[in-house]
Design an enzyme around this catalytic site. Structure first.
Site, mmCIF file in Angstrom:
data_model
loop_
_atom_site.group_PDB
_atom_site.id
_atom_site.type_symbol
_atom_site.label_atom_id
_atom_site.label_comp_id
_atom_site.label_asym_id
_atom_site.label_seq_id
_atom_site.Cartn_x
_atom_site.Cartn_y
_atom_site.Cartn_z
ATOM 1 N N ARG A 1 0.837 -1.190 0.000
ATOM 2 C CA ARG A 1 0.000 0.000 0.000
ATOM 3 C C ARG A 1 0.878 1.247 0.000
ATOM 4 N NH1 ARG A 1 -1.861 1.011 4.277
ATOM 5 N NH2 ARG A 1 -1.162 -0.734 5.556
ATOM 6 N N TYR B 1 -1.412 -3.764 -6.764
ATOM 7 C CA TYR B 1 -1.107 -4.556 -5.568
ATOM 8 C C TYR B 1 -2.122 -4.411 -4.433
ATOM 9 C CZ TYR B 1 2.055 -7.434 -2.828
ATOM 10 O OH TYR B 1 2.616 -8.480 -2.136
ATOM 11 N N LYS C 1 -9.505 -2.449 1.703
ATOM 12 C CA LYS C 1 -9.274 -1.270 2.529
ATOM 13 C C LYS C 1 -10.039 -0.041 2.019
ATOM 14 C CE LYS C 1 -7.029 -3.453 5.524
ATOM 15 N NZ LYS C 1 -5.892 -4.222 5.402
ATOM 16 N N HIS D 1 -10.835 -2.284 11.326
ATOM 17 C CA HIS D 1 -9.709 -3.121 10.880
ATOM 18 C C HIS D 1 -9.470 -4.209 11.937
ATOM 19 C CE1 HIS D 1 -5.219 -3.127 9.402
ATOM 20 N NE2 HIS D 1 -5.918 -4.071 8.828
ATOM 21 N N SER E 1 -1.509 -3.218 10.380
ATOM 22 C CA SER E 1 -1.107 -4.132 9.319
ATOM 23 C C SER E 1 0.153 -4.902 9.717
ATOM 24 C CB SER E 1 -0.849 -3.338 8.046
ATOM 25 O OG SER E 1 -2.023 -2.629 7.703
ATOM 26 N N ALA E 2 0.125 -6.188 9.448
ATOM 27 C CA ALA E 2 1.256 -7.086 9.738
ATOM 28 C C ALA E 2 1.615 -7.091 11.233
ATOM 29 C CB ALA E 2 2.467 -6.748 8.878
ATOM 30 N N CYS E 3 0.605 -7.032 12.083
ATOM 31 C CA CYS E 3 0.839 -7.081 13.529
ATOM 32 C C CYS E 3 0.080 -8.222 14.200
ATOM 33 C CB CYS E 3 0.486 -5.754 14.173
ATOM 34 S SG CYS E 3 1.651 -4.448 13.721
ATOM 35 N N GLY E 4 -0.361 -9.203 13.424
ATOM 36 C CA GLY E 4 -0.829 -10.433 14.060
ATOM 37 C C GLY E 4 -2.312 -10.746 14.006
ATOM 38 N N ASP F 1 -9.363 -9.780 9.031
ATOM 39 C CA ASP F 1 -8.869 -8.423 8.742
ATOM 40 C C ASP F 1 -9.885 -7.306 8.976
ATOM 41 O OD1 ASP F 1 -6.485 -7.006 7.779
ATOM 42 O OD2 ASP F 1 -7.679 -6.445 6.035
ATOM 43 N N ASN G 1 6.494 -8.093 2.314
ATOM 44 C CA ASN G 1 5.036 -7.962 2.198
ATOM 45 C C ASN G 1 4.478 -8.938 1.151
ATOM 46 O OD1 ASN G 1 2.499 -6.780 2.938
ATOM 47 N ND2 ASN G 1 2.551 -5.509 1.094
ATOM 48 N N ARG H 1 2.399 -11.952 -0.195
ATOM 49 C CA ARG H 1 1.064 -12.300 0.312
ATOM 50 C C ARG H 1 0.528 -13.559 -0.335
ATOM 51 N NH1 ARG H 1 -1.575 -8.708 4.294
ATOM 52 N NH2 ARG H 1 0.015 -7.114 4.568
HETATM 53 P P1 GTP Z 1 -2.390 -7.515 7.636
HETATM 54 O O1 GTP Z 1 -2.846 -8.609 6.743
HETATM 55 O O2 GTP Z 1 -1.331 -6.678 7.029
HETATM 56 O O3 GTP Z 1 -3.491 -6.672 8.167
HETATM 57 O O4 GTP Z 1 -1.586 -8.227 8.868
HETATM 58 P P2 GTP Z 1 -2.061 -9.053 10.147
HETATM 59 O O5 GTP Z 1 -2.400 -8.115 11.238
HETATM 60 O O6 GTP Z 1 -3.063 -10.069 9.783
HETATM 61 O O7 GTP Z 1 -0.692 -9.764 10.598
HETATM 62 P P3 GTP Z 1 -0.267 -11.307 10.547
HETATM 63 O O8 GTP Z 1 -1.093 -12.162 11.451
HETATM 64 O O9 GTP Z 1 -0.142 -11.724 9.145
HETATM 65 O O10 GTP Z 1 1.176 -11.204 11.205
HETATM 66 C C1 GTP Z 1 2.216 -10.480 10.607
HETATM 67 C C2 GTP Z 1 3.530 -10.923 11.162
HETATM 68 O O11 GTP Z 1 3.549 -10.708 12.579
HETATM 69 C C3 GTP Z 1 3.746 -12.422 10.967
HETATM 70 O O12 GTP Z 1 4.600 -12.660 9.891
HETATM 71 C C4 GTP Z 1 4.363 -12.881 12.244
HETATM 72 O O13 GTP Z 1 5.734 -13.060 12.054
HETATM 73 C C5 GTP Z 1 4.171 -11.770 13.244
HETATM 74 N N1 GTP Z 1 3.334 -12.205 14.389
HETATM 75 C C6 GTP Z 1 2.024 -12.522 14.397
HETATM 76 N N2 GTP Z 1 1.608 -12.888 15.618
HETATM 77 C C7 GTP Z 1 2.698 -12.788 16.425
HETATM 78 C C8 GTP Z 1 2.922 -13.012 17.820
HETATM 79 O O14 GTP Z 1 2.030 -13.383 18.588
HETATM 80 N N3 GTP Z 1 4.189 -12.762 18.277
HETATM 81 C C9 GTP Z 1 5.192 -12.349 17.458
HETATM 82 N N4 GTP Z 1 6.390 -12.123 17.988
HETATM 83 N N5 GTP Z 1 5.016 -12.129 16.148
HETATM 84 C C10 GTP Z 1 3.795 -12.353 15.639
HETATM 85 C C1 SPV Z 2 -3.015 -4.351 5.374
HETATM 86 O O1 SPV Z 2 -2.067 -3.699 4.937
HETATM 87 O O2 SPV Z 2 -3.561 -4.095 6.478
HETATM 88 C C2 SPV Z 2 -3.508 -5.513 4.614
HETATM 89 C C3 SPV Z 2 -2.955 -5.748 3.275
HETATM 90 O O3 SPV Z 2 -4.391 -6.217 5.084
HETATM 91 S S1 SPV Z 2 -3.674 -4.736 2.055
HETATM 92 O O4 SPV Z 2 -4.761 -5.475 1.467
HETATM 93 O O5 SPV Z 2 -2.637 -4.458 1.076
HETATM 94 O O6 SPV Z 2 -4.171 -3.531 2.658
HETATM 95 MN MN MN Z 3 -4.986 -5.521 7.232
#
Ligand code: GTP
Ligand code: SPV
Ligand code: MN
Length: 615
Positions: free
Chosen positions: A84, A228, A237, A257, A279-282, A304, A394, A396
């Protein structure tokens, strides 16, 4: 490379709809973008397969080994189009004030003028696909309809997985139903304005002219230049958060979200929990975790986005507006998220992952032993130890939600599921404890509003930078964030005692050695158990200046491999640190001037007082 579109049987779907506004809009866009043809999507499996064929024939995708990963493809994007782009994302409300200080604003009329310049002739040599889609179970009173016009077969295929597409949506739309207009072009016409022609490329985009624009007043999205993820799959989003949040404000509901999970205790009692992490925080990980606490069960509703409306009983009911997972690949493994891995066994699209010599995908941490050789996301040879990553951070996967082995049976319930608790969170290596319960809805709103999180690769820019990401909505709120907080407070007022409890969690606190103090993943079930038992009035808590933390012994640590010291640190309230942070919170709030809700000011003052008393 000639496009394979000419081989495709285009469907003139005008007869599929009696919706005049839709037909007229498709004609207008076709006149502006000048595609070679128009195809109305019926959402069939055949159509999905045809899209994959078009991509493979055109060089965008290649098939994975059918014995290893049936009916799945791998796609490599242009390196200029991998995430994004928040600095190219605009909220074009009537005034700058309405977009607020955390959004890029542009005047709607001026933006349209600029965009018309880019869109005119943008689809030359391509097909314009018309994708009628439903966000949420078709016909649900919480669901909404959108129509995306795009020149990207990759987008069509992804939308097939991520949303519910096709004629059944047009049937619900009827002759005068409302829908969100989602216009998209990758911005790579095959005939240029001067009449010269060019060949197609595997990942067409306009890397230097991206516009992800939203018009909340007219419920329109215009996205140009990127193919993308959230830039291009406009149901996600752009619609389900930026446009929907503005609709929710007007209509008294919530578009968040958040993942949605079903948590069942050993006695068989279930509760539903939503969690908002940036995003990408679990979120995906928490949504489908395998609890380490014996007898407990987690099932997935969504990973999500959550749309919540009040039910007749006065509680908040949530649906997952999506139909698939667009998840972060790196880090996903049988150890960290086995249920995600199982969801990926077939019928998936992998973007910017590594391609192994036996025709499968690989990414960092997928297995303990990396393959001896693969082709990386740049299309180059890769061997273990090479500095460059095999998969983009990133990278996916796109997977049908129905393939998740722990998808809850009620995940498509049109009435949604009643929510008992909302978790906010962030990626924060210092200060924020493992879990903290808000005193009240207003306090919980405050905890969400001051959420800090370190930036990840999900958006272009510097990774690791700490920023405020209120309710994980910083990049996704379609209007003034101050008004959004007020809306959150208003919804809480309306729901009163039937509202979910609010918690703040942090899996990412680090020790002096720079390592995570908390093992995370399946072990997060210990926190979920505490939340469940708090809601039931069974688990004990202690009041601290920042909120209620688990009382000694109330967090189940049976069998947990975490040192006493680490646990102490994880549940420690750093009074000096929080006092230090007050100034930053004040500055964060000051941006909103008179749009800052009174309730937020009150909470900040109360926090300051409680901290002072604890020193
Ligand atoms: P978006 O799809 O971007 O919205 O991300 P998301 O919030 O669904 O994040 P996702 O569950 O894919 O986790 C992203 C990354 O965070 C993963 O690659 C893991 O490495 C890391 N992660 C997820 N859960 C944990 C956790 O409980 N502890 C730690 N240390 N890392 C975590
Ligand atoms: C995010 O960035 O929070 C995602 C991936 O879930 S995207 O669809 O690119 O926004
Ligand atoms: Mn997301």
């Amino acid at each position: 490379m000639e496009r394979a579109v000419t081989k495709m049987q285009l469907r003139d779907g005008k007869s599929m709809t009696k919706n005049q506004r839709l037909s007229k809009w498709v004609d207008e866009v076709a006149a502006m973008c000048q595609p070679d043809g128009v195809h109305w999507c019926d959402g069939s499996k055949e159509e999905y397969q045809q899209m994959l064929d078009v991509m493979v024939e055109g060089g965008t995708a290649r098939w994975l080994n059918n014995d290893k990963r049936p009916n799945s493809i791998i796609v490599r994007s242009d390196p200029a189009d991998v995430a994004r782009v928040e600095d190219r994302t605009f909220i074009c409300s009537r005034t700058k004030e309405e977009a607020g200080p955390t959004n890029n604003w542009a005047d709607p009329a001026e933006m349209k003028k600029t965009l018309k310049g880019f869109f005119s002739g943008a689809m030359k040599g391509r097909v314009l696909y018309v994708i009628p889609f439903s966000m949420g179970p078709v016909g649900s009173h919480i669901a909404q309809i959108g129509v995306q016009l795009t020149d990207s077969p990759y987008v069509v295929a992804n939308m097939h997985i991520m949303t519910r597409v096709g004629k059944r949506v047009l049937d619900v739309l009827g002759p005068d139903g409302a829908f969100v207009q989602c216009l998209h072009s990758v911005g790579y016409p095959l005939t240029l304005k001067d009449g010269s022609r060019r060949n197609d490329v595997p990942w067409p985009c306009d890397g230097s002219n991206k516009f992800i624009t939203h018009f909340p007043d007219t419920k329109e999205i215009w996205s140009y230049g990127s193919g993308y993820g959230g830039n291009a799959l406009l149901g996600k989003k752009c619609f389900a958060l930026r446009i929907a949040s503005a609709m929710a404000r007007d209509e008294g509901w919530l578009a968040e979200h958040m993942l949605i999970l079903k948590l069942t205790n050993p006695e068989g009692k279930s509760k539903y929990v939503c969690a908002a992490f940036p995003s990408a925080c679990g979120k995906t990980n928490l949504a489908m975790l395998e609890p380490t606490v014996p007898g407990w069960k987690v099932e997935t509703i969504g990973d999500d986005i959550s749309w919540m409306k009040f039910g007749k009983d006065g509680r908040l009911y949530a649906i997952n507006p999506e139909h698939g997972f667009f998840g972060v690949a790196p880090g996903t493994s049988m150890k960290s998220n086995p249920n995600a891995m199982r969801s990926l066994s077939k019928n998936c699209i992998f973007t910017n992952c590594g391609l192994t010599d036996d025709g499968d995908v690989w990414w960092e941490e997928m297995t303990d032993e990396p393959p001896k050789h693969l082709i990386d996301w740049h299309g180059k040879d890769w061997v273990p130890g090479k500095e460059a990553k095999a998969a983009h951070p990133n990278a996916r996967f796109t997977a049908p939600a129905s393939q998740c082995p722990v998808i809850a049976e009620e995940w498509e319930d049109p009435n949604g599921v009643p929510i008992s608790a909302i978790l906010f969170g962030g990626r924060r290596s210092t200060r924020t404890p493992l879990v903290n319960e808000a005193y009240t809805w207003q306090h919980g709103t405050f905890l969400g509003a001051i959420a800090g999180s370190e930036k990840t690769a999900a958006a272009a820019g510097k990774v690791g930078e700490l920023r405020f990401d209120p309710m994980a909505m910083l990049p996704f709120c379609g209007y003034n964030m101050g008004d959004y907080w007020q809306h959150f407070l208003n919804v809480g007022q309306k729901g009163g005692s039937a509202m979910p409890r609010i918690y703040f969690v942090n899996w990412f606190r680090k020790g002096a050695d720079g390592k995570f103090l908390w093992p995370g993943y399946g072990e997060n079930s210990r926190v979920l158990k505490w939340v469940f038992e708090r809601v039931d009035g069974k688990a004990a808590a202690v009041d601290t200046p920042i909120g209620r933390l688990p009382a000694p012994g109330s967090l189940d640590t049976n069998g947990l491999q975490v040192s006493e010291d680490a646990l102490k640190e994880l549940l420690h309230v750093d009074v000096a640190g929080w006092t230090e942070e007050l100034a930053a919170i004040r500055a964060h709030f000051a941006q909103f001037a008179d749009r800052l809700p009174k309730g937020m000011k009150e909470e900040l003052d109360s926090l300051e007082k409680r901290l002072a008393a604890a020193r």
